[in-house]
Every structure is written in C-alpha cells, then in structure tokens.
Design a protein around this motif. Structure first.
Motif, PDB file in Angstrom:
ATOM      1  N   GLY A  33       0.640  -1.256  -0.034  1.00  0.00           N
ATOM      2  CA  GLY A  33       0.041  -0.029  -0.019  1.00  0.00           C
ATOM      3  C   GLY A  33       0.688   1.276  -0.054  1.00  0.00           C
ATOM      4  N   SER A  34       2.047   1.169  -0.060  1.00  0.00           N
ATOM      5  CA  SER A  34       2.790   2.312  -0.096  1.00  0.00           C
ATOM      6  C   SER A  34       2.511   3.322  -1.283  1.00  0.00           C
ATOM      7  CB  SER A  34       4.418   2.410  -0.067  1.00  0.00           C
ATOM      8  OG  SER A  34       4.759   1.536  -1.332  1.00  0.00           O
ATOM      9  N   ARG A  35       2.923   4.545  -1.230  1.00  0.00           N
ATOM     10  CA  ARG A  35       2.523   5.540  -2.245  1.00  0.00           C
ATOM     11  C   ARG A  35       3.687   6.372  -2.649  1.00  0.00           C
ATOM     12  NH1 ARG A  35      -2.851   5.262  -4.245  1.00  0.00           N
ATOM     13  NH2 ARG A  35      -3.765   4.709  -2.460  1.00  0.00           N
ATOM     14  N   THR A  36       3.896   6.701  -3.846  1.00  0.00           N
ATOM     15  CA  THR A  36       4.755   7.458  -4.506  1.00  0.00           C
ATOM     16  C   THR A  36       4.589   9.165  -3.842  1.00  0.00           C
ATOM     17  OG1 THR A  36       3.777   7.975  -6.393  1.00  0.00           O
ATOM     18  CG2 THR A  36       5.073   6.000  -6.445  1.00  0.00           C
ATOM     19  N   ALA A  37       5.645   9.829  -4.166  1.00  0.00           N
ATOM     20  CA  ALA A  37       5.666  11.128  -3.764  1.00  0.00           C
ATOM     21  C   ALA A  37       4.448  11.899  -4.548  1.00  0.00           C
ATOM     22  CB  ALA A  37       6.757  11.992  -3.997  1.00  0.00           C
ATOM     23  N   ASN A  38       4.024  11.513  -5.727  1.00  0.00           N
ATOM     24  CA  ASN A  38       3.118  12.249  -6.205  1.00  0.00           C
ATOM     25  C   ASN A  38       1.722  11.612  -5.732  1.00  0.00           C
ATOM     26  OD1 ASN A  38       2.600   9.765  -7.783  1.00  0.00           O
ATOM     27  ND2 ASN A  38       2.715  10.823  -9.516  1.00  0.00           N
ATOM     28  N   GLY A  39       1.562  10.748  -5.064  1.00  0.00           N
ATOM     29  CA  GLY A  39       0.348  10.127  -4.481  1.00  0.00           C
ATOM     30  C   GLY A  39      -0.301   8.920  -5.113  1.00  0.00           C
ATOM     31  N   ASP A  40       0.176   8.480  -6.220  1.00  0.00           N
ATOM     32  CA  ASP A  40       0.105   7.193  -6.893  1.00  0.00           C
ATOM     33  C   ASP A  40       0.405   5.923  -5.925  1.00  0.00           C
ATOM     34  OD1 ASP A  40      -0.671   8.505  -9.099  1.00  0.00           O
ATOM     35  OD2 ASP A  40       0.915   7.888 -10.336  1.00  0.00           O
ATOM     36  N   HIS A  54      14.166  18.468 -10.519  1.00  0.00           N
ATOM     37  CA  HIS A  54      13.992  19.184 -11.482  1.00  0.00           C
ATOM     38  C   HIS A  54      13.231  18.379 -12.837  1.00  0.00           C
ATOM     39  CE1 HIS A  54      17.976  17.117 -11.882  1.00  0.00           C
ATOM     40  NE2 HIS A  54      17.767  17.120 -13.407  1.00  0.00           N
ATOM     41  N   TYR A  55      12.943  17.340 -12.520  1.00  0.00           N
ATOM     42  CA  TYR A  55      12.229  16.408 -13.303  1.00  0.00           C
ATOM     43  C   TYR A  55      10.593  16.439 -12.681  1.00  0.00           C
ATOM     44  CZ  TYR A  55      16.141  14.464 -15.535  1.00  0.00           C
ATOM     45  OH  TYR A  55      17.511  14.553 -16.363  1.00  0.00           O
ATOM     46  N   LYS A  56       9.768  17.265 -13.283  1.00  0.00           N
ATOM     47  CA  LYS A  56       8.306  17.449 -12.639  1.00  0.00           C
ATOM     48  C   LYS A  56       7.558  16.054 -12.686  1.00  0.00           C
ATOM     49  CE  LYS A  56       8.586  22.269 -13.412  1.00  0.00           C
ATOM     50  NZ  LYS A  56       9.496  22.479 -12.448  1.00  0.00           N
ATOM     51  N   PHE A  57       6.730  15.730 -11.729  1.00  0.00           N
ATOM     52  CA  PHE A  57       5.997  14.676 -11.748  1.00  0.00           C
ATOM     53  C   PHE A  57       5.059  14.466 -13.194  1.00  0.00           C
ATOM     54  CE2 PHE A  57       5.722  15.105  -6.879  1.00  0.00           C
ATOM     55  CZ  PHE A  57       6.669  14.221  -6.695  1.00  0.00           C
ATOM     56  N   GLY A  58       5.052  13.217 -13.891  1.00  0.00           N
ATOM     57  CA  GLY A  58       4.241  13.151 -14.854  1.00  0.00           C
ATOM     58  C   GLY A  58       5.107  13.309 -16.222  1.00  0.00           C
ATOM     59  N   THR A  59       6.481  13.799 -15.900  1.00  0.00           N
ATOM     60  CA  THR A  59       7.268  13.962 -17.104  1.00  0.00           C
ATOM     61  C   THR A  59       7.769  12.516 -17.554  1.00  0.00           C
ATOM     62  OG1 THR A  59       8.284  15.925 -16.369  1.00  0.00           O
ATOM     63  CG2 THR A  59       9.446  14.982 -17.720  1.00  0.00           C
ATOM     64  N   THR A  60       7.715  12.551 -19.076  1.00  0.00           N
ATOM     65  CA  THR A  60       8.134  11.110 -19.577  1.00  0.00           C
ATOM     66  C   THR A  60       9.564  11.311 -19.984  1.00  0.00           C
ATOM     67  OG1 THR A  60       5.898  11.008 -20.355  1.00  0.00           O
ATOM     68  CG2 THR A  60       7.491   9.567 -21.137  1.00  0.00           C
ATOM     69  N   LEU A  61      10.527  10.268 -19.735  1.00  0.00           N
ATOM     70  CA  LEU A  61      11.737  10.153 -19.898  1.00  0.00           C
ATOM     71  C   LEU A  61      12.195   9.133 -20.615  1.00  0.00           C
ATOM     72  CD1 LEU A  61      13.097  10.896 -16.160  1.00  0.00           C
ATOM     73  CD2 LEU A  61      12.783  12.588 -18.234  1.00  0.00           C
ATOM     74  N   ARG A  62      12.970   9.203 -21.387  1.00  0.00           N
ATOM     75  CA  ARG A  62      13.947   7.978 -22.153  1.00  0.00           C
ATOM     76  C   ARG A  62      15.186   7.701 -21.426  1.00  0.00           C
ATOM     77  NH1 ARG A  62      14.498   9.053 -27.412  1.00  0.00           N
ATOM     78  NH2 ARG A  62      12.748   7.850 -27.893  1.00  0.00           N
ATOM     79  N   VAL A  63      15.176   6.638 -20.830  1.00  0.00           N
ATOM     80  CA  VAL A  63      16.578   6.225 -19.909  1.00  0.00           C
ATOM     81  C   VAL A  63      17.313   5.059 -20.785  1.00  0.00           C
ATOM     82  CG1 VAL A  63      17.437   5.345 -17.791  1.00  0.00           C
ATOM     83  CG2 VAL A  63      15.446   6.623 -17.696  1.00  0.00           C
ATOM     84  N   THR A  64      18.616   5.421 -21.291  1.00  0.00           N
ATOM     85  CA  THR A  64      19.290   4.530 -22.054  1.00  0.00           C
ATOM     86  C   THR A  64      20.572   4.200 -21.136  1.00  0.00           C
ATOM     87  OG1 THR A  64      18.719   5.864 -24.110  1.00  0.00           O
ATOM     88  CG2 THR A  64      20.769   4.537 -24.228  1.00  0.00           C
ATOM     89  N   ILE A  73      11.247   3.481 -21.547  1.00  0.00           N
ATOM     90  CA  ILE A  73      10.383   4.908 -21.305  1.00  0.00           C
ATOM     91  C   ILE A  73       9.882   4.825 -20.180  1.00  0.00           C
ATOM     92  CG2 ILE A  73       8.726   6.267 -22.303  1.00  0.00           C
ATOM     93  CD1 ILE A  73       9.607   5.516 -24.924  1.00  0.00           C
ATOM     94  N   VAL A  74      10.184   5.923 -18.999  1.00  0.00           N
ATOM     95  CA  VAL A  74       9.597   5.927 -18.003  1.00  0.00           C
ATOM     96  C   VAL A  74       8.707   7.131 -17.454  1.00  0.00           C
ATOM     97  CG1 VAL A  74      10.975   4.101 -16.932  1.00  0.00           C
ATOM     98  CG2 VAL A  74      11.521   6.405 -16.662  1.00  0.00           C
ATOM     99  N   LYS A  75       7.975   7.197 -16.296  1.00  0.00           N
ATOM    100  CA  LYS A  75       7.144   8.375 -16.229  1.00  0.00           C
ATOM    101  C   LYS A  75       7.597   8.782 -14.609  1.00  0.00           C
ATOM    102  CE  LYS A  75       2.748   8.836 -14.709  1.00  0.00           C
ATOM    103  NZ  LYS A  75       1.255   8.674 -14.892  1.00  0.00           N
ATOM    104  N   VAL A  76       8.159   9.850 -14.345  1.00  0.00           N
ATOM    105  CA  VAL A  76       8.380  10.297 -12.959  1.00  0.00           C
ATOM    106  C   VAL A  76       7.051  10.259 -12.088  1.00  0.00           C
ATOM    107  CG1 VAL A  76       9.499  12.173 -11.597  1.00  0.00           C
ATOM    108  CG2 VAL A  76      10.121  11.797 -13.879  1.00  0.00           C
ATOM    109  N   THR A  77       7.177   9.626 -11.034  1.00  0.00           N
ATOM    110  CA  THR A  77       6.078   9.463 -10.017  1.00  0.00           C
ATOM    111  C   THR A  77       6.590   9.616  -8.680  1.00  0.00           C
ATOM    112  OG1 THR A  77       6.094   7.082  -9.956  1.00  0.00           O
ATOM    113  CG2 THR A  77       4.563   8.179 -11.537  1.00  0.00           C
ATOM    114  N   ASP A  78       8.235   9.594  -8.426  1.00  0.00           N
ATOM    115  CA  ASP A  78       8.412   9.724  -7.125  1.00  0.00           C
ATOM    116  C   ASP A  78       9.652  10.668  -6.893  1.00  0.00           C
ATOM    117  OD1 ASP A  78       8.521   8.685  -4.422  1.00  0.00           O
ATOM    118  OD2 ASP A  78       8.588   6.589  -4.756  1.00  0.00           O
ATOM    119  N   ARG A  79      10.323  10.824  -5.810  1.00  0.00           N
ATOM    120  CA  ARG A  79      11.457  11.507  -5.580  1.00  0.00           C
ATOM    121  C   ARG A  79      12.260  10.591  -4.761  1.00  0.00           C
ATOM    122  NH1 ARG A  79      10.941  14.721  -9.132  1.00  0.00           N
ATOM    123  NH2 ARG A  79       9.419  16.433  -9.011  1.00  0.00           N
ATOM    124  N   GLY A  80      13.416  10.568  -5.237  1.00  0.00           N
ATOM    125  CA  GLY A  80      14.587   9.453  -4.577  1.00  0.00           C
ATOM    126  C   GLY A  80      15.435  10.104  -3.535  1.00  0.00           C
TER     127      GLY A  80
END
Length: 121
Positions: A33-40, A54-64, A73-80
């Motif tokens: 039941g844990s939640r990410t920083a954006n509430g998901d 500096h990467y806003k929640f919901g931003t789509t990134l390509r990580v190579t 391709i991932v979506k930013v939903t949390d802070r590390g």
C-alpha cells in the motif's frame, strides 16, 4: 545561410539541454500500500521512476543504458532519497524498468536521460 546556422545552433542547444548523463539504480517493493511522492500507489511492476526535483511529476523520460544502448521509457512519479549530485546518481528506476535495460544484479548503471514530454506543474 546565417539564419539557418543560427536556427541550427538554437535547436542543437535545446537538444543538448534535454539530456543528462549519470547513474541509475533500481528500487522495488517498499511495502504494501505504499504511495509515491505524487500520491500514486507504488508498484515495482510499473514503468516509473524516482527522480530529482528538476524532473516534474508526470514527465516522460527515455533512460538509456550506455553500456548496451538499451532504453526504456518511464514516467516520473516519485522522488529518490538517494538521488545525489555528488555521486551523479540521477534516477531510481522501478524493478521492471531497470530489468528492461540491465540485469538486476548489476545494481547501478551509467545512463543517459532524455526528456520526451515535460509537464508543467
């Protein structure tokens, strides 16, 4: 000709600014039941990540992965919590996302991040 060159320089600088090179690790099950920083609701089986602010929640990134050129391709939903400029660790990928580009046993990989779609908060 001068206008074309100036346009090229502007576009090139935008492309360069939209990329960042550093390191990625992965994170998995953080508890029921844990939640990410954006509430998901967190799931290690989603193609999401924890990234610096500096990467806003919901931003789509390509990580190579720079060692094998595989990307995800991932979506930013949390802070590390371990994201650090000092160590150049830029992102924590979910277990699924990391496994798409590297063996989980690797633990830490050198990556390039490209912003595909940035949301404005």
């Amino acid at each position: 000709m001068k206008k074309i060159f100036i346009t090229f320089l502007i576009l090139f600088s935008i492309i360069i600014q939209a990329q960042e090179v550093g390191y990625a690790t992965w994170y998995g099950n953080t508890g029921s039941g844990s939640r990410t920083a954006n509430g998901d609701k967190f799931s290690e089986n989603n193609l999401t990540c924890a990234a610096a602010s500096h990467y806003k929640f919901g931003t789509t990134l390509r990580v190579t992965n720079l060692s094998n050129d595989k990307s995800v391709i991932v979506k930013v939903t949390d802070r590390g919590s371990a994201i650090s400029k000092k160590t150049n660790k830029l992102i924590d990928l979910t277990k699924l996302a990391f496994s798409k580009i590297a063996s989980l046993s690797t633990g830490k990989i050198k990556i390039r991040i490209e912003i595909l779609k940035e949301l404005i908060e």
